[in-house]
Write a protein that holds these residues in place. Sequence first.
Motif, PDB file in Angstrom:
ATOM      1  N   ALA A 116       0.820  -1.213   0.000  1.00  9.94           N
ATOM      2  CA  ALA A 116       0.000   0.000   0.000  1.00  9.94           C
ATOM      3  C   ALA A 116       0.854   1.263   0.000  1.00  9.94           C
ATOM      4  N   VAL A 117       1.899   1.280   0.823  1.00  9.07           N
ATOM      5  CA  VAL A 117       2.761   2.467   0.901  1.00  9.07           C
ATOM      6  C   VAL A 117       3.503   2.683  -0.412  1.00  9.07           C
ATOM      7  N   THR A 118       3.948   1.598  -1.029  1.00 12.18           N
ATOM      8  CA  THR A 118       4.631   1.709  -2.319  1.00 12.18           C
ATOM      9  C   THR A 118       3.701   2.299  -3.369  1.00 12.18           C
ATOM     10  N   ILE A 119       2.476   1.791  -3.422  1.00 18.26           N
ATOM     11  CA  ILE A 119       1.501   2.292  -4.396  1.00 18.26           C
ATOM     12  C   ILE A 119       1.153   3.748  -4.113  1.00 18.26           C
ATOM     13  N   GLU A 120       1.064   4.083  -2.845  1.00 18.31           N
ATOM     14  CA  GLU A 120       0.683   5.436  -2.449  1.00 18.31           C
ATOM     15  C   GLU A 120       1.689   6.474  -2.927  1.00 18.31           C
ATOM     16  N   ASN A 121       2.935   6.069  -3.103  1.00 16.58           N
ATOM     17  CA  ASN A 121       3.986   7.003  -3.503  1.00 16.58           C
ATOM     18  C   ASN A 121       4.211   7.054  -5.009  1.00 16.58           C
ATOM     19  N   LEU A 122       3.348   6.392  -5.766  1.00 16.05           N
ATOM     20  CA  LEU A 122       3.433   6.511  -7.220  1.00 16.05           C
ATOM     21  C   LEU A 122       2.902   7.877  -7.650  1.00 16.05           C
ATOM     22  N   PRO A 123       3.422   8.422  -8.731  1.00 19.48           N
ATOM     23  CA  PRO A 123       3.021   9.777  -9.141  1.00 19.48           C
ATOM     24  C   PRO A 123       1.580   9.847  -9.636  1.00 19.48           C
ATOM     25  N   ILE A 124       0.977  11.013  -9.496  1.00 16.59           N
ATOM     26  CA  ILE A 124      -0.375  11.247 -10.002  1.00 16.59           C
ATOM     27  C   ILE A 124      -0.252  11.736 -11.444  1.00 16.59           C
ATOM     28  N   SER A 125      -0.008  10.808 -12.327  1.00 13.66           N
ATOM     29  CA  SER A 125       0.093  11.098 -13.758  1.00 13.66           C
ATOM     30  C   SER A 125      -0.637   9.978 -14.485  1.00 13.66           C
ATOM     31  N   ILE A 126      -0.744  10.075 -15.798  1.00 12.62           N
ATOM     32  CA  ILE A 126      -1.476   9.049 -16.547  1.00 12.62           C
ATOM     33  C   ILE A 126      -0.835   7.681 -16.349  1.00 12.62           C
ATOM     34  N   ARG A 127       0.467   7.618 -16.522  1.00 14.59           N
ATOM     35  CA  ARG A 127       1.160   6.337 -16.346  1.00 14.59           C
ATOM     36  C   ARG A 127       1.217   5.936 -14.874  1.00 14.59           C
ATOM     37  N   GLY A 128       1.385   6.903 -14.008  1.00 14.19           N
ATOM     38  CA  GLY A 128       1.433   6.601 -12.583  1.00 14.19           C
ATOM     39  C   GLY A 128       0.120   6.043 -12.069  1.00 14.19           C
ATOM     40  N   ARG A 129      -0.995   6.612 -12.512  1.00 12.19           N
ATOM     41  CA  ARG A 129      -2.312   6.138 -12.070  1.00 12.19           C
ATOM     42  C   ARG A 129      -2.610   4.744 -12.618  1.00 12.19           C
ATOM     43  N   LEU A 130      -2.212   4.495 -13.863  1.00 10.01           N
ATOM     44  CA  LEU A 130      -2.424   3.161 -14.429  1.00 10.01           C
ATOM     45  C   LEU A 130      -1.607   2.124 -13.666  1.00 10.01           C
ATOM     46  N   LEU A 131      -0.360   2.460 -13.384  1.00  8.83           N
ATOM     47  CA  LEU A 131       0.497   1.546 -12.634  1.00  8.83           C
ATOM     48  C   LEU A 131      -0.054   1.328 -11.231  1.00  8.83           C
ATOM     49  N   ARG A 132      -0.621   2.359 -10.656  1.00 11.32           N
ATOM     50  CA  ARG A 132      -1.220   2.255  -9.320  1.00 11.32           C
ATOM     51  C   ARG A 132      -2.379   1.262  -9.325  1.00 11.32           C
ATOM     52  N   ARG A 133      -3.242   1.364 -10.336  1.00 12.98           N
ATOM     53  CA  ARG A 133      -4.377   0.435 -10.415  1.00 12.98           C
ATOM     54  C   ARG A 133      -3.908  -1.000 -10.626  1.00 12.98           C
ATOM     55  N   LEU A 134      -2.950  -1.183 -11.533  1.00 13.92           N
ATOM     56  CA  LEU A 134      -2.435  -2.528 -11.797  1.00 13.92           C
ATOM     57  C   LEU A 134      -1.837  -3.139 -10.534  1.00 13.92           C
ATOM     58  N   LEU A 135      -1.049  -2.343  -9.827  1.00 16.78           N
ATOM     59  CA  LEU A 135      -0.411  -2.836  -8.602  1.00 16.78           C
ATOM     60  C   LEU A 135      -1.442  -3.152  -7.524  1.00 16.78           C
ATOM     61  N   ALA A 136      -2.470  -2.320  -7.428  1.00 11.99           N
ATOM     62  CA  ALA A 136      -3.508  -2.556  -6.422  1.00 11.99           C
ATOM     63  C   ALA A 136      -4.255  -3.852  -6.717  1.00 11.99           C
ATOM     64  N   PHE A 137      -4.621  -4.057  -7.980  1.00 13.58           N
ATOM     65  CA  PHE A 137      -5.288  -5.301  -8.370  1.00 13.58           C
ATOM     66  C   PHE A 137      -4.404  -6.502  -8.056  1.00 13.58           C
ATOM     67  N   LYS A 138      -3.162  -6.432  -8.512  1.00  8.16           N
ATOM     68  CA  LYS A 138      -2.245  -7.553  -8.325  1.00  8.16           C
ATOM     69  C   LYS A 138      -2.011  -7.833  -6.847  1.00  8.16           C
ATOM     70  N   SER A 139      -1.880  -6.789  -6.044  1.00  6.15           N
ATOM     71  CA  SER A 139      -1.638  -6.960  -4.609  1.00  6.15           C
ATOM     72  C   SER A 139      -2.830  -7.605  -3.919  1.00  6.15           C
ATOM     73  N   LEU A 140      -4.040  -7.169  -4.266  1.00  4.40           N
ATOM     74  CA  LEU A 140      -5.243  -7.727  -3.646  1.00  4.40           C
ATOM     75  C   LEU A 140      -5.384  -9.213  -3.947  1.00  4.40           C
ATOM     76  N   PHE A 141      -5.130  -9.586  -5.181  1.00  7.29           N
ATOM     77  CA  PHE A 141      -5.267 -10.997  -5.534  1.00  7.29           C
ATOM     78  C   PHE A 141      -4.133 -11.835  -4.959  1.00  7.29           C
ATOM     79  N   THR A 142      -2.967 -11.233  -4.813  1.00  8.56           N
ATOM     80  CA  THR A 142      -1.859 -11.952  -4.176  1.00  8.56           C
ATOM     81  C   THR A 142      -2.159 -12.193  -2.703  1.00  8.56           C
ATOM     82  N   LEU A 143      -2.718 -11.182  -2.030  1.00 12.78           N
ATOM     83  CA  LEU A 143      -3.051 -11.311  -0.614  1.00 12.78           C
ATOM     84  C   LEU A 143      -4.161 -12.329  -0.384  1.00 12.78           C
ATOM     85  N   SER A 144      -5.117 -12.391  -1.311  1.00 11.93           N
ATOM     86  CA  SER A 144      -6.234 -13.326  -1.151  1.00 11.93           C
ATOM     87  C   SER A 144      -5.906 -14.716  -1.686  1.00 11.93           C
TER      88      SER A 144
END
Length: 284
Positions: A116-144
């Motif tokens: 979560a902290v790693t994702i939180e520090n990604l930039p608020i840009s087009i590529r940063g937001r896309l990477l944030r979503r991808l990482l959040a999805f991947k992290s949630l499924f990894t945790l579950s």
Amino acid sequence: MLGYQCTLEEQAKSSMPFESSSEFPHIYNLQVLLKTIVPLVENRFLKFSDYEEIRQAIYVVLRMSLDRRMSLISSYIERIVDSFLNLFKEDDWGSQAKLICEDIVSTCGGTTKFNAVTIENLPISIRGRLLRRLLAFKSLFTLSLKTWDLATVDITKPLSLEPLLSSFDDNEFMFKININTNYNELYYKVLLLNFAIDDEEQMTSEKNIVEEIIQRLKYLHGKIVDMRAAFMDRTKAKDLIHRLYMRLYYVTSNRRGKTQASILEYSSKKIQKGTLDMYIDQKC
């Protein structure tokens, strides 16, 4: 303009020594170093031999954000990560974004807070937001402990929110509320969910799924008994759940709150009300 190819190591050496702050000398030195490197990256003066070197540089900078002291220079971290992300060519961006996600999640593993902290520090840009979503999805499924094949995902299209419903179905792990619940862990899981659901256009197009997520968040919120806010971790988690389902509700219902009045407007109305009350008292 620099007429030669320089490396990150050479630039770091040439930037020393710095004038150190008496309180946080190392943080100050790092701040000056990042300020020096950013324009070099943005203007393509800092060269990398291949994409792997760029990804490695991104990992190093993002790992800095895991240190609480780095919050003092978080804006510099976001800016340099954004500069690194922009080095990828458009045709290669999709595959590189997936590699970054896989590597970060495999590095952080099942540590929810680190993800979560790693994702939180990604930039608020087009590529940063896309990477944030991808990482959040991947992290949630990894945790579950569920599989989510990132290789088959087309990042040029919005990510479907339907798979996120399975996170709530896994009651034995993800969102189980009982006497043994780790509310600090729960907070970061909900934070990951918040990062995953940040595309408003996709939320509108999948309104039924978002409404289902809202109902499950409400149920989760109601399961947390927080008498008199006695435990701060519990209060913090419950507050985030409430904020998330309210955000989703307002986006999908196309409703917005009233326009916030300025302090001057508020004061004016208060004075008028006070004058009216005095007038009524005098008449009475």
